[in-house]
Design a protein around this motif. Sequence first.
Motif, mmCIF file in Angstrom:
data_model
loop_
_atom_site.group_PDB
_atom_site.id
_atom_site.type_symbol
_atom_site.label_atom_id
_atom_site.label_comp_id
_atom_site.label_asym_id
_atom_site.label_seq_id
_atom_site.Cartn_x
_atom_site.Cartn_y
_atom_site.Cartn_z
ATOM 1 N N GLU A 108 18.875 -11.844 37.672
ATOM 2 C CA GLU A 108 18.933 -12.125 36.246
ATOM 3 C C GLU A 108 17.574 -11.873 35.614
ATOM 4 O O GLU A 108 16.541 -11.956 36.273
ATOM 5 C CB GLU A 108 19.347 -13.579 36.002
ATOM 6 N N ALA A 109 17.597 -11.564 34.321
ATOM 7 C CA ALA A 109 16.354 -11.319 33.588
ATOM 8 C C ALA A 109 16.525 -11.783 32.150
ATOM 9 O O ALA A 109 17.641 -11.915 31.656
ATOM 10 C CB ALA A 109 16.006 -9.827 33.612
ATOM 11 N N ILE A 110 15.400 -12.021 31.519
ATOM 12 C CA ILE A 110 15.381 -12.304 30.087
ATOM 13 C C ILE A 110 14.548 -11.211 29.437
ATOM 14 O O ILE A 110 13.424 -10.935 29.870
ATOM 15 C CB ILE A 110 14.778 -13.690 29.775
ATOM 16 N N ILE A 111 15.121 -10.568 28.440
ATOM 17 C CA ILE A 111 14.395 -9.562 27.655
ATOM 18 C C ILE A 111 13.958 -10.246 26.371
ATOM 19 O O ILE A 111 14.772 -10.853 25.671
ATOM 20 C CB ILE A 111 15.278 -8.343 27.348
ATOM 21 N N VAL A 112 12.659 -10.149 26.084
ATOM 22 C CA VAL A 112 12.081 -10.802 24.908
ATOM 23 C C VAL A 112 11.454 -9.729 24.021
ATOM 24 O O VAL A 112 10.531 -9.031 24.447
ATOM 25 C CB VAL A 112 10.997 -11.827 25.320
ATOM 26 N N GLY A 113 11.957 -9.582 22.804
ATOM 27 C CA GLY A 113 11.404 -8.619 21.859
ATOM 28 C C GLY A 113 10.139 -9.164 21.222
ATOM 29 O O GLY A 113 10.113 -10.304 20.754
ATOM 30 N N LEU A 114 9.082 -8.363 21.235
ATOM 31 C CA LEU A 114 7.781 -8.780 20.701
ATOM 32 C C LEU A 114 7.233 -7.748 19.722
ATOM 33 O O LEU A 114 6.080 -7.342 19.802
ATOM 34 C CB LEU A 114 6.781 -9.011 21.841
ATOM 35 N N GLY A 115 8.045 -7.319 18.791
ATOM 36 C CA GLY A 115 7.579 -6.393 17.760
ATOM 37 C C GLY A 115 7.634 -4.955 18.209
ATOM 38 O O GLY A 115 8.633 -4.270 18.034
ATOM 39 N N ASN A 116 6.553 -4.482 18.831
ATOM 40 C CA ASN A 116 6.473 -3.084 19.253
ATOM 41 C C ASN A 116 6.892 -2.869 20.708
ATOM 42 O O ASN A 116 6.870 -1.754 21.210
ATOM 43 C CB ASN A 116 5.049 -2.551 19.066
ATOM 44 N N ARG A 117 7.273 -3.960 21.395
ATOM 45 C CA ARG A 117 7.575 -3.879 22.821
ATOM 46 C C ARG A 117 8.518 -5.016 23.213
ATOM 47 O O ARG A 117 8.742 -5.940 22.441
ATOM 48 C CB ARG A 117 6.294 -3.995 23.648
ATOM 49 N N CYS A 118 9.040 -4.931 24.431
ATOM 50 C CA CYS A 118 9.843 -6.014 24.997
ATOM 51 C C CYS A 118 9.238 -6.406 26.337
ATOM 52 O O CYS A 118 8.752 -5.551 27.070
ATOM 53 C CB CYS A 118 11.283 -5.558 25.252
ATOM 54 N N GLU A 119 9.265 -7.690 26.621
ATOM 55 C CA GLU A 119 8.900 -8.155 27.951
ATOM 56 C C GLU A 119 10.185 -8.452 28.704
ATOM 57 O O GLU A 119 11.174 -8.892 28.117
ATOM 58 C CB GLU A 119 8.045 -9.425 27.875
ATOM 59 N N ILE A 120 10.150 -8.212 30.013
ATOM 60 C CA ILE A 120 11.290 -8.490 30.875
ATOM 61 C C ILE A 120 10.808 -9.490 31.922
ATOM 62 O O ILE A 120 9.871 -9.215 32.674
ATOM 63 C CB ILE A 120 11.816 -7.205 31.546
ATOM 64 N N TRP A 121 11.442 -10.653 31.937
ATOM 65 C CA TRP A 121 11.003 -11.784 32.759
ATOM 66 C C TRP A 121 12.102 -12.250 33.709
ATOM 67 O O TRP A 121 13.288 -12.201 33.373
ATOM 68 C CB TRP A 121 10.681 -12.975 31.877
ATOM 69 N N ASP A 122 11.684 -12.810 34.841
ATOM 70 C CA ASP A 122 12.537 -13.660 35.637
ATOM 71 C C ASP A 122 12.705 -14.941 34.817
ATOM 72 O O ASP A 122 11.714 -15.466 34.296
ATOM 73 C CB ASP A 122 11.871 -13.968 36.981
ATOM 74 N N PRO A 123 13.926 -15.460 34.645
ATOM 75 C CA PRO A 123 14.129 -16.618 33.771
ATOM 76 C C PRO A 123 13.266 -17.837 34.097
ATOM 77 O O PRO A 123 12.725 -18.466 33.193
ATOM 78 C CB PRO A 123 15.613 -16.940 33.944
ATOM 79 N N SER A 124 13.091 -18.170 35.366
ATOM 80 C CA SER A 124 12.294 -19.360 35.695
ATOM 81 C C SER A 124 10.811 -19.120 35.425
ATOM 82 O O SER A 124 10.110 -20.023 34.954
ATOM 83 C CB SER A 124 12.525 -19.796 37.144
ATOM 84 N N ARG A 125 10.313 -17.925 35.696
ATOM 85 C CA ARG A 125 8.909 -17.621 35.389
ATOM 86 C C ARG A 125 8.664 -17.634 33.887
ATOM 87 O O ARG A 125 7.633 -18.098 33.429
ATOM 88 C CB ARG A 125 8.506 -16.270 35.965
ATOM 89 N N TYR A 126 9.604 -17.111 33.136
ATOM 90 C CA TYR A 126 9.463 -17.094 31.678
ATOM 91 C C TYR A 126 9.297 -18.513 31.157
ATOM 92 O O TYR A 126 8.412 -18.796 30.359
ATOM 93 C CB TYR A 126 10.684 -16.411 31.061
ATOM 94 N N ASP A 127 10.133 -19.407 31.648
ATOM 95 C CA ASP A 127 10.071 -20.800 31.218
ATOM 96 C C ASP A 127 8.713 -21.418 31.545
ATOM 97 O O ASP A 127 8.178 -22.201 30.766
ATOM 98 C CB ASP A 127 11.200 -21.601 31.871
ATOM 99 N N GLU A 128 8.116 -21.051 32.677
ATOM 100 C CA GLU A 128 6.796 -21.575 33.065
ATOM 101 C C GLU A 128 5.702 -21.148 32.089
ATOM 102 O O GLU A 128 4.726 -21.861 31.899
ATOM 103 C CB GLU A 128 6.410 -21.076 34.463
ATOM 104 N N PHE A 129 5.839 -19.981 31.475
ATOM 105 C CA PHE A 129 4.790 -19.444 30.610
ATOM 106 C C PHE A 129 4.961 -19.829 29.138
ATOM 107 O O PHE A 129 4.099 -19.521 28.320
ATOM 108 C CB PHE A 129 4.702 -17.919 30.753
#
Length: 157
Positions: A108-129
């Motif tokens: 599983e992954a979470i894609i996060v849109g940040l304006g000019n780019r997207c970050e792709i995270w492991d869901p648990s790591r994303y929550d940690e940050f």
Amino acid sequence: MNLLSGEYECKLDPKGRLVLPAKVKGNLPEQSGNQLVLVRGFEPCLVLYPRSAWGVIHEKVMALDEFNEEYRQFQRNFFRGMTEVELDSISRFMLPRSMLRYAGIEKEAIIVGLGNRCEIWDPSRYDEFLIKDQQSFSKLAQKFLSVDTPPLGGPIA
């Protein structure tokens, strides 16, 4: 100007492909087409740039003086593992195994849109940050968005 935004929960298929959400694909700049650039993030995530946005970043990094050791080290690490990916007919793209290991992404992954780019995270790591304390988040907003604060990149005119 196209703005990549939102958070999207996604699943990788067994071959390590991810479907780019329709809302993200719809906001890609036309000149980028189906061509995207994938790099390692500064945090343990992957960063996906539309081709046009990557061109701006690439120029800045390549403009650094190659005779300066610190700049060379930065360039070497920044471009390490960079790969061009292309969306297929159903907006899927392949995530290389080495990139998946770097980001700790498995199924599983979470894609996060940040304006000019997207970050792709492991869901648990994303929550940690993410900032958990609203007061800390509020202080950062005040620091970066206050009327008295010069805009990023220069003084107030």
